[in-house]
Design a protein around this motif. Sequence first.
Motif, PDB file in Angstrom:
ATOM      1  N   VAL A  30       0.869  -1.176   0.000  1.00 16.63           N
ATOM      2  CA  VAL A  30       0.000   0.000   0.000  1.00 16.63           C
ATOM      3  C   VAL A  30       0.902   1.222   0.000  1.00 16.63           C
ATOM      4  O   VAL A  30       1.825   1.316   0.823  1.00 16.63           O
ATOM      5  CB  VAL A  30      -0.933   0.033   1.228  1.00 16.63           C
ATOM      6  N   VAL A  31       0.660   2.138  -0.913  1.00 17.81           N
ATOM      7  CA  VAL A  31       1.538   3.283  -1.070  1.00 17.81           C
ATOM      8  C   VAL A  31       0.789   4.574  -0.758  1.00 17.81           C
ATOM      9  O   VAL A  31      -0.422   4.677  -0.972  1.00 17.81           O
ATOM     10  CB  VAL A  31       2.105   3.322  -2.511  1.00 17.81           C
ATOM     11  N   ARG A  32       1.522   5.527  -0.219  1.00 23.03           N
ATOM     12  CA  ARG A  32       0.982   6.877  -0.081  1.00 23.03           C
ATOM     13  C   ARG A  32       1.058   7.520  -1.473  1.00 23.03           C
ATOM     14  O   ARG A  32       2.141   7.616  -2.066  1.00 23.03           O
ATOM     15  CB  ARG A  32       1.805   7.677   0.931  1.00 23.03           C
ATOM     16  N   ARG A  33      -0.076   7.954  -1.973  1.00 25.41           N
ATOM     17  CA  ARG A  33      -0.113   8.447  -3.350  1.00 25.41           C
ATOM     18  C   ARG A  33       0.901   9.559  -3.573  1.00 25.41           C
ATOM     19  O   ARG A  33       1.617   9.594  -4.584  1.00 25.41           O
ATOM     20  CB  ARG A  33      -1.529   8.919  -3.697  1.00 25.41           C
ATOM     21  N   ARG A  34       0.998  10.495  -2.645  1.00 24.21           N
ATOM     22  CA  ARG A  34       1.922  11.616  -2.799  1.00 24.21           C
ATOM     23  C   ARG A  34       3.364  11.140  -2.850  1.00 24.21           C
ATOM     24  O   ARG A  34       4.182  11.666  -3.612  1.00 24.21           O
ATOM     25  CB  ARG A  34       1.723  12.605  -1.644  1.00 24.21           C
ATOM     26  N   ALA A  35       3.691  10.138  -2.046  1.00 23.61           N
ATOM     27  CA  ALA A  35       5.053   9.610  -2.051  1.00 23.61           C
ATOM     28  C   ALA A  35       5.374   8.929  -3.374  1.00 23.61           C
ATOM     29  O   ALA A  35       6.478   9.083  -3.925  1.00 23.61           O
ATOM     30  CB  ALA A  35       5.230   8.637  -0.887  1.00 23.61           C
ATOM     31  N   HIS A  36       4.435   8.149  -3.878  1.00 26.20           N
ATOM     32  CA  HIS A  36       4.636   7.451  -5.152  1.00 26.20           C
ATOM     33  C   HIS A  36       4.903   8.457  -6.263  1.00 26.20           C
ATOM     34  O   HIS A  36       5.847   8.287  -7.057  1.00 26.20           O
ATOM     35  CB  HIS A  36       3.397   6.614  -5.466  1.00 26.20           C
ATOM     36  N   LEU A  37       4.101   9.502  -6.317  1.00 32.14           N
ATOM     37  CA  LEU A  37       4.285  10.518  -7.352  1.00 32.14           C
ATOM     38  C   LEU A  37       5.579  11.287  -7.136  1.00 32.14           C
ATOM     39  O   LEU A  37       6.295  11.606  -8.097  1.00 32.14           O
ATOM     40  CB  LEU A  37       3.083  11.475  -7.357  1.00 32.14           C
ATOM     41  N   ASP A  38       5.905  11.560  -5.886  1.00 27.69           N
ATOM     42  CA  ASP A  38       7.124  12.295  -5.546  1.00 27.69           C
ATOM     43  C   ASP A  38       8.370  11.526  -5.989  1.00 27.69           C
ATOM     44  O   ASP A  38       9.342  12.115  -6.476  1.00 27.69           O
ATOM     45  CB  ASP A  38       7.151  12.550  -4.031  1.00 27.69           C
ATOM     46  N   ALA A  39       8.347  10.215  -5.819  1.00 31.29           N
ATOM     47  CA  ALA A  39       9.492   9.377  -6.186  1.00 31.29           C
ATOM     48  C   ALA A  39       9.536   9.046  -7.671  1.00 31.29           C
ATOM     49  O   ALA A  39      10.526   8.482  -8.147  1.00 31.29           O
ATOM     50  CB  ALA A  39       9.467   8.082  -5.374  1.00 31.29           C
ATOM     51  N   GLY A  40       8.490   9.360  -8.402  1.00 33.83           N
ATOM     52  CA  GLY A  40       8.461   9.078  -9.827  1.00 33.83           C
ATOM     53  C   GLY A  40       7.831   7.757 -10.201  1.00 33.83           C
ATOM     54  O   GLY A  40       7.743   7.415 -11.382  1.00 33.83           O
ATOM     55  N   GLY A  41       7.391   6.986  -9.205  1.00 29.32           N
ATOM     56  CA  GLY A  41       6.738   5.712  -9.486  1.00 29.32           C
ATOM     57  C   GLY A  41       7.708   4.681 -10.050  1.00 29.32           C
ATOM     58  O   GLY A  41       8.924   4.785  -9.917  1.00 29.32           O
ATOM     59  N   TYR A  42       7.150   3.657 -10.683  1.00 27.63           N
ATOM     60  CA  TYR A  42       7.965   2.607 -11.284  1.00 27.63           C
ATOM     61  C   TYR A  42       8.720   3.167 -12.487  1.00 27.63           C
ATOM     62  O   TYR A  42       8.177   3.945 -13.263  1.00 27.63           O
ATOM     63  CB  TYR A  42       7.085   1.428 -11.700  1.00 27.63           C
ATOM     64  N   HIS A  43       9.958   2.765 -12.640  1.00 29.64           N
ATOM     65  CA  HIS A  43      10.828   3.341 -13.654  1.00 29.64           C
ATOM     66  C   HIS A  43      10.511   2.771 -15.041  1.00 29.64           C
ATOM     67  O   HIS A  43      10.404   1.552 -15.211  1.00 29.64           O
ATOM     68  CB  HIS A  43      12.295   3.066 -13.310  1.00 29.64           C
ATOM     69  N   PRO A  44      10.396   3.628 -16.058  1.00 26.90           N
ATOM     70  CA  PRO A  44      10.013   3.140 -17.386  1.00 26.90           C
ATOM     71  C   PRO A  44      11.037   2.218 -18.034  1.00 26.90           C
ATOM     72  O   PRO A  44      10.690   1.389 -18.877  1.00 26.90           O
ATOM     73  CB  PRO A  44       9.839   4.433 -18.201  1.00 26.90           C
ATOM     74  N   LEU A  45      12.298   2.325 -17.661  1.00 28.35           N
ATOM     75  CA  LEU A  45      13.325   1.518 -18.308  1.00 28.35           C
ATOM     76  C   LEU A  45      13.216   0.046 -17.935  1.00 28.35           C
ATOM     77  O   LEU A  45      13.616  -0.822 -18.703  1.00 28.35           O
ATOM     78  CB  LEU A  45      14.705   2.054 -17.930  1.00 28.35           C
ATOM     79  N   GLU A  58      10.375  -3.457  -8.207  1.00 32.24           N
ATOM     80  CA  GLU A  58      10.094  -2.919  -6.878  1.00 32.24           C
ATOM     81  C   GLU A  58      11.348  -2.357  -6.189  1.00 32.24           C
ATOM     82  O   GLU A  58      11.265  -1.378  -5.456  1.00 32.24           O
ATOM     83  CB  GLU A  58       9.481  -4.002  -5.975  1.00 32.24           C
ATOM     84  N   THR A  59      12.494  -2.989  -6.430  1.00 34.90           N
ATOM     85  CA  THR A  59      13.713  -2.556  -5.742  1.00 34.90           C
ATOM     86  C   THR A  59      14.035  -1.106  -6.066  1.00 34.90           C
ATOM     87  O   THR A  59      14.334  -0.305  -5.169  1.00 34.90           O
ATOM     88  CB  THR A  59      14.891  -3.462  -6.136  1.00 34.90           C
ATOM     89  N   LEU A  60      13.974  -0.754  -7.334  1.00 37.97           N
ATOM     90  CA  LEU A  60      14.309   0.616  -7.728  1.00 37.97           C
ATOM     91  C   LEU A  60      13.327   1.619  -7.139  1.00 37.97           C
ATOM     92  O   LEU A  60      13.722   2.708  -6.703  1.00 37.97           O
ATOM     93  CB  LEU A  60      14.350   0.733  -9.250  1.00 37.97           C
ATOM     94  N   LEU A  61      12.054   1.275  -7.092  1.00 40.54           N
ATOM     95  CA  LEU A  61      11.077   2.184  -6.488  1.00 40.54           C
ATOM     96  C   LEU A  61      11.362   2.363  -4.998  1.00 40.54           C
ATOM     97  O   LEU A  61      11.275   3.482  -4.469  1.00 40.54           O
ATOM     98  CB  LEU A  61       9.650   1.678  -6.701  1.00 40.54           C
ATOM     99  N   ALA A 120      15.349   7.699  -1.278  1.00 39.59           N
ATOM    100  CA  ALA A 120      16.122   8.863  -1.704  1.00 39.59           C
ATOM    101  C   ALA A 120      15.319  10.149  -1.578  1.00 39.59           C
ATOM    102  O   ALA A 120      15.873  11.223  -1.301  1.00 39.59           O
ATOM    103  CB  ALA A 120      16.592   8.675  -3.147  1.00 39.59           C
ATOM    104  N   ALA A 121      14.008  10.050  -1.753  1.00 36.63           N
ATOM    105  CA  ALA A 121      13.135  11.218  -1.638  1.00 36.63           C
ATOM    106  C   ALA A 121      12.724  11.503  -0.193  1.00 36.63           C
ATOM    107  O   ALA A 121      11.956  12.432   0.056  1.00 36.63           O
ATOM    108  CB  ALA A 121      11.880  11.022  -2.501  1.00 36.63           C
ATOM    109  N   GLY A 122      13.226  10.701   0.751  1.00 35.03           N
ATOM    110  CA  GLY A 122      12.960  10.943   2.169  1.00 35.03           C
ATOM    111  C   GLY A 122      11.782  10.189   2.738  1.00 35.03           C
ATOM    112  O   GLY A 122      11.402  10.413   3.897  1.00 35.03           O
ATOM    113  N   TRP A 123      11.211   9.255   1.977  1.00 32.99           N
ATOM    114  CA  TRP A 123      10.069   8.475   2.447  1.00 32.99           C
ATOM    115  C   TRP A 123      10.526   7.161   3.056  1.00 32.99           C
ATOM    116  O   TRP A 123      11.505   6.566   2.602  1.00 32.99           O
ATOM    117  CB  TRP A 123       9.099   8.195   1.303  1.00 32.99           C
TER     118      TRP A 123
END
Length: 294
Positions: A148-163, A170-173, A179-182
């Motif tokens: 379960v994710v905090r929506r603001r945190a997910h958006l702040d971190a950029g979500g799942y990486h497109p590459l 999940e590891t990169l997220l 890194a974003a302080g969450w």
Amino acid sequence: MITKDRPDSALRTLDRLAALPERPPVVVVDNGLDPAVTEALRAHPAGAQVLAPGRNTGALGRNLAVRHADTPYVAFSDDDSWWQAGALRRAADLLDAHPRLGLLAARSLVGPEQRDDPLNELLARSPLPPDPGLPGRPVLGFLGCACVVRRRAHLDAGGYHPLLFFGAEETLLAYDLAAAGWGVSYDPSVTAYHHPDPGERPGRTVLLRRNALLTDWLRRPVRLALRHTLALSAAAVRGDAGAAAALGGVAARMPAALRLRRRLPLRVERTVRLLEEYVPAASAYEDAGERRTT
């Protein structure tokens, strides 16, 4: 919920989500291309908002769902996973009580026998020191269909990486949230059920190995990424076809990885190294083992 070409499984999961006492609003991302499946999902009594991007978005479908959600917290499911009654209320209470908590990793019970996923023990035994601002055990990993994710945190971190698209994404997220302080925590009082298809998943291990190395190039020190690249190359030279395929996938994406590269803050890198002392990562490059970081 994300789904692709498995309407029976997806509809059964919607049945279970609709029966939850919390009555959560449901967003479904249909990664398939069959309009009949999309319409069947929309017609389900759960009343889900069904998004049909017209292509397979992989794990990035979760980013799309988060952007369309209008709740402060988002619980992820795949079309073969769902939540225990009361789990979402418990998760919301924990997120309410811990404003720095960005993502809550749940306990996952597998199959009709409700066996503990092996990842549960790894997360529960995380060597990261307790954090008074977070519930449960601080971790840097989770299962994508049981969190379960905090929506603001997910958006702040950029979500799942497109590459990465899909496979050990999940590891990169988790790294990017930290890194974003969450905070990222495992709390077994929140439980999800997972009934994966028992059949073979061709190419899965190749994706895991590819994405583990791409994650290194995207976030880790160059010396470490080079060492792991050499280890995967050595496995390929020894005749490991999976290593060769993974290495080819990395090579095709390397220009983008270097362009998008952003080193982890030193505090997060130190945490990752602590975890690697507990769960060595080298086997992901040297053989066909799956790497999961706690």
